[in-house]
Design a protein around this motif. Structure first.
Motif, PDB file in Angstrom:
ATOM      1  N   TYR A  14      17.855  -6.036  41.239  1.00 20.49           N
ATOM      2  CA  TYR A  14      17.026  -6.120  41.164  1.00 20.49           C
ATOM      3  C   TYR A  14      16.425  -7.411  41.101  1.00 20.49           C
ATOM      4  CZ  TYR A  14      12.628  -6.439  38.501  1.00 20.49           C
ATOM      5  OH  TYR A  14      10.793  -6.031  37.926  1.00 20.49           O
ATOM      6  N   GLU A  15      17.458  -8.200  40.205  1.00 17.92           N
ATOM      7  CA  GLU A  15      17.271  -9.849  39.721  1.00 17.92           C
ATOM      8  C   GLU A  15      17.013 -10.784  40.693  1.00 17.92           C
ATOM      9  OE1 GLU A  15      16.274 -10.707  36.794  1.00 17.92           O
ATOM     10  OE2 GLU A  15      16.932  -8.907  36.230  1.00 17.92           O
ATOM     11  N   TYR A  18      13.706  -9.817  42.275  1.00 18.41           N
ATOM     12  CA  TYR A  18      12.464 -11.174  41.556  1.00 18.41           C
ATOM     13  C   TYR A  18      12.980 -11.722  41.931  1.00 18.41           C
ATOM     14  CZ  TYR A  18      10.386 -12.419  36.877  1.00 18.41           C
ATOM     15  OH  TYR A  18       9.302 -12.766  36.797  1.00 18.41           O
ATOM     16  N   LYS A  23       7.995 -11.107  41.467  1.00 24.34           N
ATOM     17  CA  LYS A  23       7.353  -9.538  40.603  1.00 24.34           C
ATOM     18  C   LYS A  23       6.225  -9.279  41.609  1.00 24.34           C
ATOM     19  CE  LYS A  23       6.489  -6.743  36.517  1.00 24.34           C
ATOM     20  NZ  LYS A  23       6.719  -7.236  35.185  1.00 24.34           N
ATOM     21  N   MET A  26       7.029  -7.199  45.232  1.00 24.05           N
ATOM     22  CA  MET A  26       7.598  -7.265  46.159  1.00 24.05           C
ATOM     23  C   MET A  26       7.869  -5.356  46.662  1.00 24.05           C
ATOM     24  SD  MET A  26      10.513  -6.760  42.553  1.00 24.05           S
ATOM     25  CE  MET A  26      11.154  -7.840  41.404  1.00 24.05           C
TER      26      MET A  26
END
Length: 76
Positions: A14-15, A18, A23, A26
């Motif tokens: 996820y990081e 991101y 954000k 995505m």
């Protein structure tokens, strides 16, 4: 029409997502990655591109016409 879904990702993934796409982008990024794997449009687009290539089509026609000659020369 868009549908909303919830997915679970490893925190590190996820990081990285991101950092890479941001954000607000995505969903589109994931959709673009998945589309060729779940829809048959990739093959259709490829065939359309090949058909539009006139030089390639001429070579294919020449090749297939040469095969007809090979078949007529074959022993019966």
């Amino acid at each position: 029409m868009h549908r909303k879904m919830t997915i679970t990702l490893d925190e590190a993934v996820y990081e990285g997502l991101y950092r890479t796409v941001g954000k607000r982008r995505m969903s589109q990024f994931i959709e673009d990655l998945l589309r060729p794997h779940v829809l048959d449009t990739a093959l259709d687009e490829g065939y359309r591109a090949m058909a539009a290539d006139e030089e390639r089509e001429a070579e294919a026609l020449e090749w297939s016409n040469a095969l007809i000659g090979d078949v007529s020369d074959a022993a019966r």
